[in-house]
Design a protein around this motif. Structure first.
Motif, mmCIF file in Angstrom:
data_model
loop_
_atom_site.group_PDB
_atom_site.id
_atom_site.type_symbol
_atom_site.label_atom_id
_atom_site.label_comp_id
_atom_site.label_asym_id
_atom_site.label_seq_id
_atom_site.Cartn_x
_atom_site.Cartn_y
_atom_site.Cartn_z
ATOM 1 N N LEU A 176 -28.493 33.270 52.346
ATOM 2 C CA LEU A 176 -27.847 34.173 51.399
ATOM 3 C C LEU A 176 -26.733 33.522 50.589
ATOM 4 O O LEU A 176 -26.288 34.075 49.590
ATOM 5 C CB LEU A 176 -27.276 35.379 52.154
ATOM 6 N N VAL A 177 -26.275 32.363 51.038
ATOM 7 C CA VAL A 177 -25.170 31.689 50.354
ATOM 8 C C VAL A 177 -25.730 30.690 49.340
ATOM 9 O O VAL A 177 -26.723 30.002 49.623
ATOM 10 C CB VAL A 177 -24.272 30.966 51.379
ATOM 11 N N PRO A 178 -25.133 30.573 48.154
ATOM 12 C CA PRO A 178 -25.593 29.599 47.150
ATOM 13 C C PRO A 178 -25.581 28.175 47.697
ATOM 14 O O PRO A 178 -24.790 27.826 48.577
ATOM 15 C CB PRO A 178 -24.580 29.767 46.012
ATOM 16 N N ALA A 179 -26.451 27.343 47.136
ATOM 17 C CA ALA A 179 -26.676 25.994 47.653
ATOM 18 C C ALA A 179 -25.411 25.163 47.846
ATOM 19 O O ALA A 179 -25.262 24.513 48.892
ATOM 20 C CB ALA A 179 -27.658 25.262 46.737
ATOM 21 N N PRO A 180 -24.464 25.141 46.900
ATOM 22 C CA PRO A 180 -23.305 24.255 47.089
ATOM 23 C C PRO A 180 -22.481 24.553 48.339
ATOM 24 O O PRO A 180 -21.853 23.654 48.900
ATOM 25 C CB PRO A 180 -22.473 24.488 45.820
ATOM 26 N N ALA A 181 -22.480 25.814 48.761
ATOM 27 C CA ALA A 181 -21.597 26.191 49.868
ATOM 28 C C ALA A 181 -22.343 26.565 51.145
ATOM 29 O O ALA A 181 -21.710 26.853 52.159
ATOM 30 C CB ALA A 181 -20.713 27.373 49.446
ATOM 31 N N ARG A 182 -23.669 26.551 51.119
ATOM 32 C CA ARG A 182 -24.402 27.126 52.257
ATOM 33 C C ARG A 182 -24.183 26.374 53.572
ATOM 34 O O ARG A 182 -24.073 26.989 54.624
ATOM 35 C CB ARG A 182 -25.894 27.216 51.935
ATOM 36 N N ILE A 183 -24.067 25.048 53.490
ATOM 37 C CA ILE A 183 -23.882 24.301 54.739
ATOM 38 C C ILE A 183 -22.494 24.544 55.318
ATOM 39 O O ILE A 183 -22.330 24.783 56.521
ATOM 40 C CB ILE A 183 -24.120 22.793 54.503
ATOM 41 N N VAL A 184 -21.488 24.537 54.466
ATOM 42 C CA VAL A 184 -20.114 24.773 54.929
ATOM 43 C C VAL A 184 -19.976 26.172 55.510
ATOM 44 O O VAL A 184 -19.389 26.369 56.583
ATOM 45 C CB VAL A 184 -19.113 24.577 53.764
ATOM 46 N N VAL A 185 -20.537 27.157 54.818
ATOM 47 C CA VAL A 185 -20.457 28.540 55.298
ATOM 48 C C VAL A 185 -21.196 28.694 56.622
ATOM 49 O O VAL A 185 -20.731 29.376 57.546
ATOM 50 C CB VAL A 185 -21.028 29.513 54.238
ATOM 51 N N THR A 186 -22.352 28.035 56.744
ATOM 52 C CA THR A 186 -23.117 28.117 57.993
ATOM 53 C C THR A 186 -22.345 27.478 59.137
ATOM 54 O O THR A 186 -22.279 28.021 60.245
ATOM 55 C CB THR A 186 -24.487 27.432 57.832
ATOM 56 N N PHE A 187 -21.756 26.322 58.877
ATOM 57 C CA PHE A 187 -20.911 25.684 59.883
ATOM 58 C C PHE A 187 -19.834 26.654 60.359
ATOM 59 O O PHE A 187 -19.638 26.857 61.568
ATOM 60 C CB PHE A 187 -20.247 24.433 59.288
ATOM 61 N N ALA A 188 -19.109 27.233 59.419
ATOM 62 C CA ALA A 188 -17.989 28.109 59.757
ATOM 63 C C ALA A 188 -18.470 29.344 60.511
ATOM 64 O O ALA A 188 -17.875 29.737 61.531
ATOM 65 C CB ALA A 188 -17.259 28.531 58.482
ATOM 66 N N ALA A 189 -19.552 29.969 60.041
ATOM 67 C CA ALA A 189 -20.064 31.182 60.689
ATOM 68 C C ALA A 189 -20.510 30.895 62.111
ATOM 69 O O ALA A 189 -20.247 31.677 63.034
ATOM 70 C CB ALA A 189 -21.228 31.757 59.873
ATOM 71 N N VAL A 190 -21.178 29.768 62.302
ATOM 72 C CA VAL A 190 -21.666 29.409 63.640
ATOM 73 C C VAL A 190 -20.514 29.145 64.599
ATOM 74 O O VAL A 190 -20.510 29.616 65.741
ATOM 75 C CB VAL A 190 -22.590 28.174 63.550
ATOM 76 N N LEU A 191 -19.501 28.422 64.141
ATOM 77 C CA LEU A 191 -18.375 28.102 65.020
ATOM 78 C C LEU A 191 -17.581 29.353 65.380
ATOM 79 O O LEU A 191 -17.129 29.514 66.525
ATOM 80 C CB LEU A 191 -17.466 27.066 64.367
ATOM 81 N N VAL A 192 -17.431 30.272 64.431
ATOM 82 C CA VAL A 192 -16.752 31.541 64.729
ATOM 83 C C VAL A 192 -17.576 32.349 65.736
ATOM 84 O O VAL A 192 -17.030 32.914 66.702
ATOM 85 C CB VAL A 192 -16.538 32.361 63.440
ATOM 86 N N ALA A 193 -18.891 32.400 65.535
ATOM 87 C CA ALA A 193 -19.760 33.141 66.451
ATOM 88 C C ALA A 193 -19.705 32.535 67.852
ATOM 89 O O ALA A 193 -19.672 33.265 68.859
ATOM 90 C CB ALA A 193 -21.195 33.145 65.936
ATOM 91 N N LEU A 194 -19.691 31.225 67.950
ATOM 92 C CA LEU A 194 -19.609 30.569 69.258
ATOM 93 C C LEU A 194 -18.266 30.840 69.927
ATOM 94 O O LEU A 194 -18.195 30.990 71.154
ATOM 95 C CB LEU A 194 -19.826 29.066 69.099
ATOM 96 N N ALA A 195 -17.209 30.897 69.137
ATOM 97 C CA ALA A 195 -15.898 31.231 69.706
ATOM 98 C C ALA A 195 -15.903 32.644 70.272
ATOM 99 O O ALA A 195 -15.337 32.905 71.349
ATOM 100 C CB ALA A 195 -14.820 31.087 68.642
ATOM 101 N N ILE A 196 -16.569 33.560 69.578
ATOM 102 C CA ILE A 196 -16.646 34.949 70.052
ATOM 103 C C ILE A 196 -17.463 35.039 71.336
ATOM 104 O O ILE A 196 -17.047 35.660 72.316
ATOM 105 C CB ILE A 196 -17.242 35.852 68.957
ATOM 106 N N THR A 197 -18.638 34.405 71.338
ATOM 107 C CA THR A 197 -19.474 34.463 72.544
ATOM 108 C C THR A 197 -18.817 33.715 73.702
ATOM 109 O O THR A 197 -18.989 34.091 74.858
ATOM 110 C CB THR A 197 -20.871 33.888 72.272
ATOM 111 N N GLY A 198 -18.075 32.663 73.387
ATOM 112 C CA GLY A 198 -17.341 31.964 74.435
ATOM 113 C C GLY A 198 -16.279 32.851 75.060
ATOM 114 O O GLY A 198 -16.071 32.824 76.279
ATOM 115 N N THR A 199 -15.624 33.659 74.243
ATOM 116 C CA THR A 199 -14.634 34.609 74.755
ATOM 117 C C THR A 199 -15.291 35.646 75.651
ATOM 118 O O THR A 199 -14.783 35.968 76.737
ATOM 119 C CB THR A 199 -13.928 35.319 73.583
ATOM 120 N N ILE A 200 -16.432 36.154 75.209
ATOM 121 C CA ILE A 200 -17.153 37.155 76.010
ATOM 122 C C ILE A 200 -17.601 36.555 77.338
ATOM 123 O O ILE A 200 -17.431 37.161 78.407
ATOM 124 C CB ILE A 200 -18.371 37.689 75.232
#
Length: 240
Positions: A176-200
């Motif tokens: 869903l993210v435009p090509a120039p930013a998709r990798i950076v956004v995916t990196f950030a989203a994944v790391l935030v999600a892992l931090a949340i699941t790690g907390t749980i």
């Protein structure tokens, strides 16, 4: 002395709560697998090409393959566990038929080991044997509830669903993210999600939160970085 006996239902309730927490922890781990494995694939492909078609195809294949693999692995594992439990139940049933006196003495000794006097342990063992001998032995000796055996189909479905839920996040981020930013956004989203699941996971297991989060975030970051570099290399050399 009788307090140990009256507390037995509470112990059974505690065991069931523990089983549910184990299932929940397994679900969190399954979601983590979905997040990291699918994110690693789509990031690697996105590093090699900006075309959305190959990225979507690779991500979808990773999602379906991973979910099926998780389900199959869990089904085999839990099926083996259930087969073992059934074999133990059959063995205990036969022993109660072949040597009831020895089994009664064994149950008495187990209650003695829990702190009851010989007289009280003998009375408790006799009363439980008269009520349901098999259930008494399974609970005290083997910690098995014959009415609540693990279900491999439930385990397989739960694993597949958990993996899929985790995999959806990097798929959406990369698509869903435009090509120039998709990798950076995916990196950030994944790391935030892992931090949340790690907390749980830390809260469920009573472990230090910081350590749990660090393990998942660092591991996820390394996986994404590795596949990103591979994608960049393949894309640059024209192999992709």
């Amino acid at each position: 002395m009788s307090e140990d006996v009256t507390a037995h239902p509470g112990e059974e309730h505690s065991d069931r709560i523990g089983q549910r927490l184990n299932w929940l922890r397994a679900g969190v781990l399954g979601a983590n697998d979905g997040i990291v494995s699918v994110a690693a694939v789509v990031v690697g492909v996105a590093a090699a090409t900006a075309d959305i078609g190959p990225i979507f195809t690779a991500g979808a294949a990773a999602l379906v393959g991973g979910a099926v693999s998780m389900a199959l692995g869990e089904y085999v594992s839990v099926s083996s566990q259930r087969d073992t439990e059934r074999a133990l139940i059959a063995k205990e049933t036969q022993e109660l038929i072949d040597m009831p006196d020895e089994e009664l003495e064994e149950l008495t000794q187990m209650y003695e080991e829990r702190g009851l006097s010989r007289e009280t342990a003998s009375r408790v063992a006799e009363e439980l044997t008269a009520h349901d001998a098999l259930k008494a032995h399974l609970e005290v000796e083997l910690h098995i509830d014959q009415d609540d055996l693990v279900n491999p189909w439930h385990a397989a479905l739960s694993s597949a669903i958990a993996f899929t839920i985790g995999a959806i996040l990097p798929m959406l981020a990369i698509l869903l993210v435009p090509a120039p930013a998709r990798i950076v956004v995916t990196f950030a989203a994944v790391l935030v999600a892992l931090a949340i699941t790690g907390t749980i996971a830390a809260r469920l297991g009573g472990a230090p939160r910081g350590r749990s989060i660090a393990r998942l975030v660092i591991g996820g970051a390394l996986a994404l970085a590795a596949t990103f570099l591979i994608g960049m290399l393949l894309g640059t050399t024209g192999i992709a």
